[in-house]
Design a protein around this motif. Structure first.
Motif, PDB file in Angstrom:
ATOM      1  N   ASP B  52     -41.504  63.170 160.033  1.00 51.06           N
ATOM      2  CA  ASP B  52     -41.324  65.092 160.704  1.00 51.06           C
ATOM      3  C   ASP B  52     -40.897  65.693 159.965  1.00 51.06           C
ATOM      4  OD1 ASP B  52     -40.735  65.517 162.729  1.00 51.06           O
ATOM      5  OD2 ASP B  52     -38.882  64.984 163.160  1.00 51.06           O
ATOM      6  N   ALA B  53     -41.454  66.818 158.951  1.00 61.06           N
ATOM      7  CA  ALA B  53     -40.902  66.969 158.001  1.00 61.06           C
ATOM      8  C   ALA B  53     -40.163  68.548 158.145  1.00 61.06           C
ATOM      9  CB  ALA B  53     -42.867  67.196 156.897  1.00 61.06           C
ATOM     10  N   ALA B  54     -39.356  68.812 157.311  1.00 59.01           N
ATOM     11  CA  ALA B  54     -38.819  70.087 157.725  1.00 59.01           C
ATOM     12  C   ALA B  54     -40.248  71.570 157.053  1.00 59.01           C
ATOM     13  CB  ALA B  54     -37.772  70.616 156.177  1.00 59.01           C
ATOM     14  N   PHE B  55     -40.144  72.247 157.555  1.00 58.41           N
ATOM     15  CA  PHE B  55     -40.957  73.064 157.931  1.00 58.41           C
ATOM     16  C   PHE B  55     -40.457  74.917 158.013  1.00 58.41           C
ATOM     17  CE2 PHE B  55     -42.002  71.463 162.109  1.00 58.41           C
ATOM     18  CZ  PHE B  55     -41.896  72.783 162.613  1.00 58.41           C
ATOM     19  N   SER B  56     -41.658  75.997 158.446  1.00 58.80           N
ATOM     20  CA  SER B  56     -41.132  77.221 158.866  1.00 58.80           C
ATOM     21  C   SER B  56     -42.392  77.726 159.342  1.00 58.80           C
ATOM     22  CB  SER B  56     -40.281  77.965 158.281  1.00 58.80           C
ATOM     23  OG  SER B  56     -40.310  78.226 157.260  1.00 58.80           O
ATOM     24  N   GLY B  57     -42.146  77.825 160.683  1.00 65.84           N
ATOM     25  CA  GLY B  57     -43.603  78.567 161.171  1.00 65.84           C
ATOM     26  C   GLY B  57     -43.856  79.567 161.549  1.00 65.84           C
ATOM     27  N   THR B  58     -44.707  79.829 162.497  1.00 63.54           N
ATOM     28  CA  THR B  58     -44.669  80.585 163.500  1.00 63.54           C
ATOM     29  C   THR B  58     -46.356  80.561 164.681  1.00 63.54           C
ATOM     30  OG1 THR B  58     -44.611  83.182 161.663  1.00 63.54           O
ATOM     31  CG2 THR B  58     -45.066  83.574 163.961  1.00 63.54           C
ATOM     32  N   VAL B  59     -45.382  80.542 165.499  1.00 61.86           N
ATOM     33  CA  VAL B  59     -45.640  79.852 166.375  1.00 61.86           C
ATOM     34  C   VAL B  59     -46.814  80.804 168.185  1.00 61.86           C
ATOM     35  CG1 VAL B  59     -46.172  78.439 168.826  1.00 61.86           C
ATOM     36  CG2 VAL B  59     -44.608  77.464 166.503  1.00 61.86           C
ATOM     37  N   GLU B  60     -47.715  80.874 168.188  1.00 66.50           N
ATOM     38  CA  GLU B  60     -48.556  82.116 168.538  1.00 66.50           C
ATOM     39  C   GLU B  60     -48.610  81.025 170.593  1.00 66.50           C
ATOM     40  OE1 GLU B  60     -48.939  84.411 168.732  1.00 66.50           O
ATOM     41  OE2 GLU B  60     -49.049  85.138 166.276  1.00 66.50           O
ATOM     42  N   GLN B  61     -48.440  81.755 171.250  1.00 63.78           N
ATOM     43  CA  GLN B  61     -48.176  80.982 172.503  1.00 63.78           C
ATOM     44  C   GLN B  61     -49.194  81.464 174.027  1.00 63.78           C
ATOM     45  OE1 GLN B  61     -44.913  80.018 175.325  1.00 63.78           O
ATOM     46  NE2 GLN B  61     -46.137  80.005 176.366  1.00 63.78           N
ATOM     47  N   VAL B  93     -40.427  79.222 164.437  1.00 56.40           N
ATOM     48  CA  VAL B  93     -39.828  77.242 164.381  1.00 56.40           C
ATOM     49  C   VAL B  93     -39.110  77.804 162.551  1.00 56.40           C
ATOM     50  CG1 VAL B  93     -40.092  75.153 164.843  1.00 56.40           C
ATOM     51  CG2 VAL B  93     -41.082  76.969 166.415  1.00 56.40           C
ATOM     52  N   TYR B  94     -37.884  76.782 162.786  1.00 53.87           N
ATOM     53  CA  TYR B  94     -37.437  76.351 161.551  1.00 53.87           C
ATOM     54  C   TYR B  94     -37.223  75.284 161.692  1.00 53.87           C
ATOM     55  CZ  TYR B  94     -37.284  81.574 160.058  1.00 53.87           C
ATOM     56  OH  TYR B  94     -37.615  83.159 160.123  1.00 53.87           O
ATOM     57  N   ARG B  95     -37.221  73.968 161.076  1.00 53.91           N
ATOM     58  CA  ARG B  95     -36.943  72.879 161.074  1.00 53.91           C
ATOM     59  C   ARG B  95     -36.148  72.539 159.242  1.00 53.91           C
ATOM     60  NH1 ARG B  95     -40.537  69.239 164.200  1.00 53.91           N
ATOM     61  NH2 ARG B  95     -40.451  71.346 165.783  1.00 53.91           N
ATOM     62  N   GLY B  96     -35.144  72.254 159.410  1.00 54.15           N
ATOM     63  CA  GLY B  96     -34.913  71.591 158.275  1.00 54.15           C
ATOM     64  C   GLY B  96     -34.232  70.044 158.097  1.00 54.15           C
ATOM     65  N   GLY B  97     -34.296  69.394 158.926  1.00 53.85           N
ATOM     66  CA  GLY B  97     -34.642  68.025 159.012  1.00 53.85           C
ATOM     67  C   GLY B  97     -33.811  67.318 160.597  1.00 53.85           C
ATOM     68  N   PRO B  98     -33.965  65.785 161.063  1.00 57.30           N
ATOM     69  CA  PRO B  98     -33.587  65.826 161.799  1.00 57.30           C
ATOM     70  C   PRO B  98     -32.895  66.226 163.223  1.00 57.30           C
ATOM     71  CG  PRO B  98     -32.900  64.128 161.078  1.00 57.30           C
ATOM     72  CD  PRO B  98     -33.830  65.384 159.909  1.00 57.30           C
ATOM     73  N   GLU B  99     -31.388  67.005 162.420  1.00 58.31           N
ATOM     74  CA  GLU B  99     -30.696  67.675 163.866  1.00 58.31           C
ATOM     75  C   GLU B  99     -30.447  69.271 162.661  1.00 58.31           C
ATOM     76  OE1 GLU B  99     -26.563  65.166 162.978  1.00 58.31           O
ATOM     77  OE2 GLU B  99     -27.762  64.174 164.562  1.00 58.31           O
ATOM     78  N   GLN B 100     -31.921  69.429 162.862  1.00 56.09           N
ATOM     79  CA  GLN B 100     -30.641  71.382 162.002  1.00 56.09           C
ATOM     80  C   GLN B 100     -32.778  72.272 162.892  1.00 56.09           C
ATOM     81  OE1 GLN B 100     -30.571  71.482 157.607  1.00 56.09           O
ATOM     82  NE2 GLN B 100     -28.422  72.134 158.315  1.00 56.09           N
ATOM     83  N   ALA B 101     -32.687  72.668 163.482  1.00 58.21           N
ATOM     84  CA  ALA B 101     -33.722  73.595 164.249  1.00 58.21           C
ATOM     85  C   ALA B 101     -33.209  74.649 164.929  1.00 58.21           C
ATOM     86  CB  ALA B 101     -34.108  72.729 165.334  1.00 58.21           C
ATOM     87  N   ARG B 102     -34.285  75.413 164.135  1.00 58.95           N
ATOM     88  CA  ARG B 102     -33.730  77.424 164.973  1.00 58.95           C
ATOM     89  C   ARG B 102     -35.218  77.457 165.670  1.00 58.95           C
ATOM     90  NH1 ARG B 102     -30.457  81.701 162.975  1.00 58.95           N
ATOM     91  NH2 ARG B 102     -30.424  83.774 164.499  1.00 58.95           N
ATOM     92  N   ILE B 103     -35.425  77.985 166.905  1.00 56.68           N
ATOM     93  CA  ILE B 103     -36.388  78.620 167.606  1.00 56.68           C
ATOM     94  C   ILE B 103     -35.467  80.216 167.444  1.00 56.68           C
ATOM     95  CG2 ILE B 103     -38.287  78.077 169.266  1.00 56.68           C
ATOM     96  CD1 ILE B 103     -37.793  75.479 170.108  1.00 56.68           C
ATOM     97  N   GLN B 104     -36.780  81.304 167.285  1.00 55.41           N
ATOM     98  CA  GLN B 104     -36.731  83.202 167.702  1.00 55.41           C
ATOM     99  C   GLN B 104     -37.817  82.747 168.662  1.00 55.41           C
ATOM    100  OE1 GLN B 104     -36.119  83.965 163.568  1.00 55.41           O
ATOM    101  NE2 GLN B 104     -33.903  83.936 163.792  1.00 55.41           N
ATOM    102  N   VAL B 105     -37.504  82.735 169.467  1.00 53.21           N
ATOM    103  CA  VAL B 105     -38.541  84.041 170.308  1.00 53.21           C
ATOM    104  C   VAL B 105     -38.871  85.373 170.728  1.00 53.21           C
ATOM    105  CG1 VAL B 105     -39.652  84.174 172.817  1.00 53.21           C
ATOM    106  CG2 VAL B 105     -38.894  81.521 171.939  1.00 53.21           C
ATOM    107  N   LEU B 106     -39.889  86.016 169.868  1.00 53.63           N
ATOM    108  CA  LEU B 106     -39.739  87.698 169.658  1.00 53.63           C
ATOM    109  C   LEU B 106     -40.425  88.429 170.946  1.00 53.63           C
ATOM    110  CD1 LEU B 106     -40.952  87.059 165.992  1.00 53.63           C
ATOM    111  CD2 LEU B 106     -38.988  86.259 166.285  1.00 53.63           C
ATOM    112  N   ASP B 107     -39.168  88.987 171.916  1.00 50.70           N
ATOM    113  CA  ASP B 107     -39.743  90.101 172.353  1.00 50.70           C
ATOM    114  C   ASP B 107     -39.264  91.023 172.034  1.00 50.70           C
ATOM    115  OD1 ASP B 107     -39.586  88.481 173.853  1.00 50.70           O
ATOM    116  OD2 ASP B 107     -37.375  88.332 174.646  1.00 50.70           O
TER     117      ASP B 107
END
Lengths: 249, 363
Positions: B52-61, B93-107
């Protein structure tokens, strides 16, 4: 014309000041936040001005560039000098771009100013829920104005081309404004979604991406690329038209 | 005369150059060497082995489930998840570790945030300026499920765990996701009754992280549901991203500690973000692709009633799309059928109506 644009934020600020609290979720976005923070007057005013007011003024300025000279009968004399037609076009377009830059900055600064006078100024809440200080908020406000300036540069090029087509400035102005409205209507039709990325108005309202934390720069870059394409295409068209035109007036 | 035509040359060249540039940009870029051939088992091992790596990315759904499109962010609170099933969405989506995450849904002119930092879990909706906070028990996995776009890697893991064993797994042609070369795992059901035709999972060729998920429905050429990274950076995001405190003036609601065990076992379809009601005991019959979830009477009714008290989007959607069938009402989407029986029971599964009715009758 800049005065007319400056009236938009003043009108909004005074209206909110005189009315009772606006419930969240009603009216244009950010309107409910004005009474807590004056800086939002600038943002709300830009949001309100983007669909019609700004394109209208750009259309008037850009539509007048060449056709205005032609209708006054001065185009002949301008071209009698040693300056070529390409250079004349460049200068005229530079004037229109200058206005396209001045217009959103006027709204932003007048809005922030009147907001600061009528309402308290404090930390600004971004869309992401993070708060930033007033100094950084003014920076974001200017960024949004810059975004809109870039957005209008493409429309100014379209207006310039329209202006080379006719000797009647009002016709060029009207054609430009109508085009700006028509593209926005087309942008709202889901049946035309293949066309949307190609419309110059497609990213006009994406300036909200500058109010996120961290800032989403993708829309800024994509918008700049789109507008550069419009400037290239309609600039070349305008040059071709003016260079081959028989100047009679 | 020729001089005159020469002037039009730039006006003709510029669009041609732009068209050429667009065409060149849309061609699939060949990212260096092709990946070495791997068997399905090897790719599965690659996925299982990824950290489970730390990453930041953009997700399209995107989803085309056959549901009417709801206006973005019209739904607040309880029905926000429903809106996420219709229309396209972009999230960071940002993830910094097992207990750090942030999801921003851009409206448009709004944003929905889910922030997890240590034991704190925050929800924030800029549309109505509301925040909710929950204190998680230590050691829970960061799974802020509702209110957010699913994360491709988590969704892929869940799908593999549930569907991998009862389906055939093959490796399709190499794909490129977010600029990275990826293996494409194709899961197809062995049974012919499932509404799902295939599930495709793109797996990063180097580190085994799932980058995208596409769910295809029977008889539909376009994927019914697709979520994938469009941008991905494997650098750890700045720690300030995960620090969140509700903005001044926001209405903050304290949530009870979520019970993850109750919500975990009964997600029937890949796409059933479905609200699993913690109160009612759900019953699952069948396995894998054909599993049918049964909610007892009352569980859904309570939900619907509460939503009617709210803004009623879920109820309105239900009224608009559900069709009466013998014994109840059917809400049919490309991937999932939901049967609401007259006695209040609710059955859901990625199976045809007949199968739902058979389960309802206790066969």
């Amino acid at each position: 014309m800049l005065l007319a644009l400056a009236a938009v934020p003043v009108l909004i600020a005074v209206a909110v000041r005189l009315s009772s609290a606006v419930p969240p979720g009603r009216g244009p976005a950010f309107l409910d936040q004005i009474s807590q923070n004056g800086l939002f007057v600038g943002i709300t005013a830009m949001l309100v001005a983007v669909p019609l007011f700004l394109p209208l003024t750009i259309g008037v300025v850009a539509g007048d560039t060449v056709a205005g000279e032609a209708s006054l009968g001065t185009l002949r004399y301008l071209l009698a000098g040693p300056a070529g037609r390409g250079r004349l076009l460049l200068v005229k377009y530079a004037g229109a771009v200058l206005f396209a830059v001045a217009a959103p900055f006027t709204i932003a600064l007048v809005g922030a100013g009147i907001g600061a006078v009528l309402f308290p100024v404090g930390p600004v809440t971004l869309l992401s829920g993070d708060s930033i200080g007033p100094a950084e908020a003014v920076g974001r406000l200017l960024l949004i104005a810059a975004y809109l300036a870039v957005s209008l540069v493409g429309l100014a090029a379209v207006g310039l081309f329209m202006s080379t087509l006719t000797d009647v400035p009002v016709g060029a102005m009207a054609a430009t404004v109508v085009l700006a409205v028509v593209t926005q209507v087309a942008d709202a039709l889901p049946q035309l979604d293949w066309l949307h990325p190609w419309l110059f108005s497609h990213r006009w309202l994406d300036f909200a991406d500058l109010l996120r934390q961290p800032v989403v720069w993708d829309s800024f870059a994509a918008n700049a690329l789109l507008q550069a394409g419009y400037v290239a295409v309609f600039g070349a068209l305008a040059y071709a038209r003016l260079a081959t035109k028989d100047i009679l007036s | 005369m020729t001089r005159k035509w020469l002037r039009w040359l730039p006006a003709a060249t510029v669009p041609a150059v732009i068209a050429a540039g667009v065409l060149a940009g849309s061609l699939p870029a060949n990212a260096g060497d092709p990946l070495p051939d791997k068997s399905p088992a090897q790719v599965l091992a690659l996925v299982a082995g990824h950290r489970d790596a730390a990453f930041s990315g953009t997700v399209e759904q995107t989803s085309s489930l056959g549901l009417p499109e709801l206006p973005p962010a019209s739904a607040g609170g309880d029905t926000a998840w429903l809106e996420l099933l219709t229309g396209p969405h972009t999230a960071r989506v940002y993830r910094g570790g097992p207990e750090q995450a942030r999801i921003q849904v851009l409206d448009r002119f709004a944003e929905r945030n889910v922030v997890r930092n240590g034991q704190d879990l925050w929800f924030y909706n800029s549309k109505d300026n509301t925040a909710a906070h929950a204190k998680l028990p230590a050691g829970t996995r960061p799974e802020p499920r509702q209110d957010a776009v699913p994360q491709p890697d988590r969704l892929a893991e869940a799908l593999l765990a549930r569907l991998g064993r009862s389906g055939d797994v093959t490796v399709g042609p190499e794909a490129e996701v977010a600029g990275r070369a990826a293996y494409r795992l194709v899961l197809t059901p062995r049974s012919s009754t499932s509404l799902l035709a295939a599930v495709e999972i793109s797996v990063d060729g180097r580190n085994g992280m799932p980058l995208g998920v596409q769910v295809k429905a029977r008889g539909q050429s376009e994927p019914a549901f697709s979520v994938a990274f469009s941008k991905l950076s494997l650098e750890a995001p700045d720690a300030s991203v995960f620090r969140f405190s509700p903005p001044p003036g926001a209405a903050v609601k304290e949530l009870p500690v979520p019970d993850h065990r109750a919500g975990d076992t009964k997600r029937p379809g890949p796409n059933a973000h479905g609200k699993v009601h913690p109160k009612g005991e759900a019953k699952v019959s069948g396995t894998g692709w054909e599993s049918v979830v049964e909610l007892p009477a009352g569980a859904f009714a309570a939900d619907a009633a509460r939503q009617q008290g709210g803004n009623g989007d879920a109820a309105a959607l239900l009224a608009k799309t559900a069709v009466p069938v013998p014994g109840g009402k059917l809400l049919s989407t490309a991937l999932l059928n939901v049967l609401i029986l007259d006695d209040g029971r609710v059955l859901a599964g990625s199976v045809p109506l007949e199968r739902l009715q058979a389960v309802a009758a206790g066969r």
